[in-house]
Design an enzyme around this catalytic site. Structure first.
Site, PDB file in Angstrom:
ATOM      1  CE1 TYR A 153      24.947  66.056 114.263  1.00  0.00           C
ATOM      2  CE2 TYR A 153      25.622  68.213 115.073  1.00  0.00           C
ATOM      3  CZ  TYR A 153      24.669  67.221 114.961  1.00  0.00           C
ATOM      4  OH  TYR A 153      23.435  67.407 115.532  1.00  0.00           O
ATOM      5  CE  LYS A 157      22.380  67.735 112.212  1.00  0.00           C
ATOM      6  NZ  LYS A 157      21.032  67.202 111.917  1.00  0.00           N
TER       7      LYS A 157
END
Length: 257
Positions: A153, A157
Site C-alpha cells: 500500500y 501511494k
C-alpha cells in the site's frame, strides 16, 4: 453553469463523501464504482439543484477500456470538467509474509487505476479543449515508509504522489491541473477492516489500535471522510486554479512534512 465531475470508488467511504460534498456545491456528479449497485444507490441519494441529474456507472479502474468509455461518454453528453481518482484497496500483512498476488491487486487498483483513469480523463479533456482538474487520492502513507504491515500500500501511494507530479508537469500546457490529497486515519469501512487486521498482527484489540491512532493525531480525533471531501472540493475550485502537482496533507497533523 453546472460543472460535471466523475468520481471513482464512490460507492462508499471517502468517495461517497466526495460525491455528496460536490453535489452540495452544485456539481453534477457521476458516481462510479466496481460495485454498480452501490454506485447507483449513492447517486440516487445525492442532493441536486433543479435541472441537475446525478448519474452512476460501473467502472473497473484498472481497465483502460472502461475508463475511456466513461470519460468519453461523459464528455460527449455532459462535458467533463473534473475527475477524482479515489478508488483504493488495502491488505495488511508483514513484509516477509506478503503474497505477490496481494501486491499485484494493490498496484492494479491504487496505482495503475490512477494512471489509467487519469490518462482517459486527460485525453477527453484535451480533445474537448477543457481546462479541467484532476485530483487523486494518495495517503500520508505515500509520504513516509514508517507504516507497518502495509508495504504494498505504501509503495502504491508513493507512486500516486509521483504520478500526480508527472501528470501535472505534462498536462500543464493544456491548462489541466493535477493534485492529490493525502488523508490520515480516516473512519471508513476500509479502516474498520484494517483495525481488525492490525490488532491481530500486533496482539492488541481494535479499540487499542484506534486509541493509538488518536494519540498520533494532534487534533485528537480520527479523520472523517468529509474532511477529505472538503479538501478535494477546494482543489477542484477556482480558488485552486494555480495549484498543480501538490500532495495536500489532510491528516490532522498525524504526519507533517
Amino acid at each position: 453553469m453546472t460543472k460535471t465531475v466523475v468520481i471513482t470508488g464512490a460507492g462508499s467511504g471517502i468517495g461517497r463523501a466526495i460525491a455528496n460534498t460536490l453535489a452540495e456545491r452544485s456539481w453534477q456528479v457521476v458516481v462510479t464504482d466496481v460495485d454498480g449497485a452501490a454506485a447507483k444507490d449513492v447517486a440516487a441519494a445525492l442532493p441536486a439543484d433543479s435541472g441537475v441529474r446525478h448519474e452512476s456507472a460501473v467502472l473497473n479502474v484498472s481497465s483502460p477500456q472502461d475508463a475511456a468509455a466513461v470519460a468519453l461518454d461523459v464528455t460527449d453528453r455532459l462535458g467533463l470538467d473534473a475527475w477524482v481518482s479515489n478508488a483504493g484497496i488495502s491488505f495488511m500483512h508483514g513484509f516477509l509474509d506478503a503474497p505477490i498476488a496481494r501486491y499485484d491487486q494493490t498496484m492494479d487498483v491504487n496505482l495503475k487505476g490512477v494512471f489509467v483513469c487519469g490518462q482517459a480523463a486527460a485525453r477527453a479533456m484535451v480533445r474537448s479543449g477543457t481546462q479541467g482538474a484532476i485530483v487523486n487520492t494518495a495517503s500520508m502513507a505515500g509520504k513516509q515508509g514508517r507504516v507497518p504491515f502495509l508495504a504494498d500500500y505504501v509503495a502504491s501511494k508513493f507512486g500516486v504522489i509521483g504520478l500526480t507530479q508527472a501528470m501535472a508537469y505534462e498536462l500543464g500546457e493544456h491548462g489541466i491541473t493535477v493534485n492529490c490529497v493525502c488523508p490520515g486515519y480516516v473512519e471508513t469501512p476500509m479502516q474498520s477492516r484494517e483495525l481488525e487486521w492490525e490488532a491481530q498482527l500486533r496482539g492488541s484489540t481494535p479499540d487499542g489500535i484506534r486509541a493509538m491512532m488518536i494519540r498520533d493525531t494532534p487534533l485528537q480525533r480520527l479523520e472523517r471522510p468529509e474532511d477529505v471531501a472538503r479538501s478535494v472540493a477546494f482543489l477542484l475550485s477556482e480558488d485552486a486554479r494555480f495549484i498543480t502537482g501538490e500532495a495536500l496533507a489532510v491528516n490532522g497533523g498525524a504526519y507533517m512534512d
